[in-house]
Design a protein around this motif. Structure first.
Motif, mmCIF file in Angstrom:
data_model
loop_
_atom_site.group_PDB
_atom_site.id
_atom_site.type_symbol
_atom_site.label_atom_id
_atom_site.label_comp_id
_atom_site.label_asym_id
_atom_site.label_seq_id
_atom_site.Cartn_x
_atom_site.Cartn_y
_atom_site.Cartn_z
ATOM 1 N N THR A 89 -8.183 0.789 -4.555
ATOM 2 C CA THR A 89 -8.006 1.921 -3.643
ATOM 3 C C THR A 89 -9.024 1.868 -2.506
ATOM 4 O O THR A 89 -10.182 1.512 -2.718
ATOM 5 N N TYR A 100 -2.301 5.080 8.623
ATOM 6 C CA TYR A 100 -1.804 3.980 7.807
ATOM 7 C C TYR A 100 -2.970 3.128 7.329
ATOM 8 O O TYR A 100 -4.008 3.057 7.990
ATOM 9 N N CYS A 101 -2.775 2.459 6.213
ATOM 10 C CA CYS A 101 -3.756 1.446 5.836
ATOM 11 C C CYS A 101 -3.050 0.110 5.688
ATOM 12 O O CYS A 101 -1.821 0.046 5.503
ATOM 13 N N SER A 130 -6.374 8.485 0.868
ATOM 14 C CA SER A 130 -6.421 7.415 -0.132
ATOM 15 C C SER A 130 -5.336 6.396 0.162
ATOM 16 O O SER A 130 -4.254 6.748 0.634
ATOM 17 N N CYS A 131 -5.637 5.162 -0.150
ATOM 18 C CA CYS A 131 -4.695 4.064 0.025
ATOM 19 C C CYS A 131 -4.663 3.289 -1.282
ATOM 20 O O CYS A 131 -5.605 2.560 -1.592
ATOM 21 N N VAL A 177 0.820 -1.213 0.000
ATOM 22 C CA VAL A 177 0.000 0.000 0.000
ATOM 23 C C VAL A 177 0.851 1.260 0.000
ATOM 24 O O VAL A 177 1.992 1.266 0.468
ATOM 25 N N GLU A 189 -0.112 5.274 1.144
ATOM 26 C CA GLU A 189 -1.118 6.181 1.668
ATOM 27 C C GLU A 189 -0.833 7.612 1.211
ATOM 28 O O GLU A 189 0.313 8.013 1.058
ATOM 29 N N TRP A 207 -7.975 1.175 8.137
ATOM 30 C CA TRP A 207 -7.216 2.396 8.376
ATOM 31 C C TRP A 207 -6.846 2.435 9.855
ATOM 32 O O TRP A 207 -7.703 2.203 10.723
ATOM 33 N N ALA A 232 -3.436 0.358 -3.414
ATOM 34 C CA ALA A 232 -2.952 -0.980 -3.094
ATOM 35 C C ALA A 232 -2.547 -1.743 -4.341
ATOM 36 O O ALA A 232 -3.085 -1.510 -5.425
#
Length: 123
Positions: free
Chosen positions: A78, A95-96, A21-22, A4, A6, A36, A24
């Motif tokens: 995402t 963080y994700c 937004s993450c 990921v 972020e 999250w 991936a």
């Protein structure tokens, strides 16, 4: 495994909004629950919100219920976190990560955490 990146953090006044937004990568994304997390200085990392693989089920920590919304777009790989009515206590690195999303809880497997994105809320 899901990798990921972020983005979307920044400085905002109390009461304002941000959308994280993450992005991936990895084949497992579309079948993985996602979460999250945030970590404030001197505090442990905590799970803020989680979403199941399809986006049809979500969970939130009590302190953000009604203010934050997690969503995902599997076509874009995402995950998003819409944060409204921000408070100074929301200040943290966000963080994700992939999670194991179950009906009654969320498990966090061993994770190689990304760099996160800083959210700072001024009073």
């Amino acid at each position: 495994q899901v990798q990921v990146v972020e983005s979307g953090g920044g400085l905002v006044q109390a009461g304002g909004s941000l959308r994280l937004s993450c992005a991936a990568s990895g084949r497992a994304f579309s079948t993985s629950g996602m979460g999250w997390f945030r970590q404030a200085p001197g505090k442990k990392r905590e799970l803020v919100a989680a979403i199941n693989w399809s986006g049809g089920s979500t969970k939130y920590v009590d302190s953000v219920k009604g203010r934050f919304t997690i969503s995902r777009d599997n076509a874009k790989n995402t995950v998003y976190l819409q944060m409204n009515s921000l408070k100074p206590e929301d200040t943290a690195v966000y963080y994700c990560a992939a999670v194991v999303y179950r009906e009654y809880d969320v498990m966090v497997p061993p994770t190689n955490w990304g760099q996160g994105t800083q959210v700072t809320v001024s009073s």
